[in-house]
Design an enzyme around this catalytic site. Structure first.
Site, PDB file in Angstrom:
ATOM      1  CG  ASP A 214      -0.296   0.191   2.536  1.00  0.00           C
ATOM      2  OD1 ASP A 214       0.955   0.264   2.589  1.00  0.00           O
ATOM      3  OD2 ASP A 214      -1.022   0.301   3.552  1.00  0.00           O
TER       4      ASP A 214
ATOM      5  CB  CYS B 247       1.094  -2.402   4.778  1.00  0.00           C
ATOM      6  SG  CYS B 247       1.061  -3.464   6.229  1.00  0.00           S
TER       7      CYS B 247
ATOM      8  CB  THR C 230       2.728  -2.259  11.004  1.00  0.00           C
ATOM      9  OG1 THR C 230       1.504  -2.799  10.471  1.00  0.00           O
ATOM     10  CG2 THR C 230       2.465  -0.907  11.644  1.00  0.00           C
TER      11      THR C 230
ATOM     12  CG  HIS D 169      11.304 -24.453  12.408  1.00  0.00           C
ATOM     13  ND1 HIS D 169      11.462 -24.345  13.773  1.00  0.00           N
ATOM     14  CD2 HIS D 169      12.486 -24.927  11.936  1.00  0.00           C
ATOM     15  CE1 HIS D 169      12.686 -24.739  14.119  1.00  0.00           C
ATOM     16  NE2 HIS D 169      13.330 -25.086  13.016  1.00  0.00           N
TER      17      HIS D 169
ATOM     18  CG  HIS E  26      10.020 -28.438  11.116  1.00  0.00           C
ATOM     19  ND1 HIS E  26       9.762 -27.907  12.365  1.00  0.00           N
ATOM     20  CD2 HIS E  26      11.353 -28.696  11.087  1.00  0.00           C
ATOM     21  CE1 HIS E  26      10.890 -27.824  13.053  1.00  0.00           C
ATOM     22  NE2 HIS E  26      11.873 -28.311  12.296  1.00  0.00           N
TER      23      HIS E  26
END
Ligand code: RB5
Length: 152
Positions: free
Chosen positions: A12, A71, A73, A104, A139
């Site tokens: 964004d 974005c 954060t 993992h 995993h």
């Protein structure tokens, strides 16, 4: 290190500056891979779910190997991306987590905050994420349980 990975990238307005720097970095320093930009610019306010949808659909369909979303954060992108079947998205702020989440969790979409991470650390995160293979073994059983949850 895997070669010739196709990366779907989007942002964004809050992540566009770092996205453009990372696109340049991939072109210059990670030449074995290719990256396509699915939108988002610094000068136009936009809604992160719109770009997350485009990128995640490309990854979920198998057309692209991995996605990278930016974005402000990284959090909104990751929340949206994890609603798309087949996507295991992670919001990462350091290269060690980038390595372990590939080994993992077989994470296939990387989310980074343009207002959180500087270019140098973001470049390290990207290089590590795309350069680390899923370890499989025990995993795989755990990732299968994540994937099974989507079917319920
Ligand atoms: C946009 O201002 C901001 O909310 C967005 O970039 C992101 O940080 C959301 O998670």
């Amino acid at each position: 290190m895997e070669k010739n990975l196709k990366l779907a990238v989007g942002s964004d307005h809050g992540g566009a500056k770092l996205k453009n720097e990372i696109l340049e970095y991939i072109k210059k320093e990670l030449k074995d891979h290719s990256a396509d930009d699915f939108g988002g610019s610094e000068s136009v306010s936009s809604d992160y779910p719109d770009m997350a949808a485009k990128v995640c659909e490309k990854v979920a369909s198998g057309e692209y190997d991995m996605g990278i979303l930016f974005c402000g954060t990284g959090q909104g992108m990751a929340i949206y991306a994890n609603k798309v079947a087949g996507i295991r998205a992670v919001c990462v702020t350091d290269p060690t987590v980038a390595r372990f989440t590939r080994e993992h969790n077989d994470a296939n979409v990387l989310c980074i905050g343009g207002r959180i991470s500087g270019f140098e650390i973001a470049a390290d995160i990207v290089k590590t994420f795309i350069g680390t293979r899923f370890a499989g073994g025990r995993h795989q059983r755990r990732v299968d349980k994540i994937n099974d949850r989507e079917k319920r």
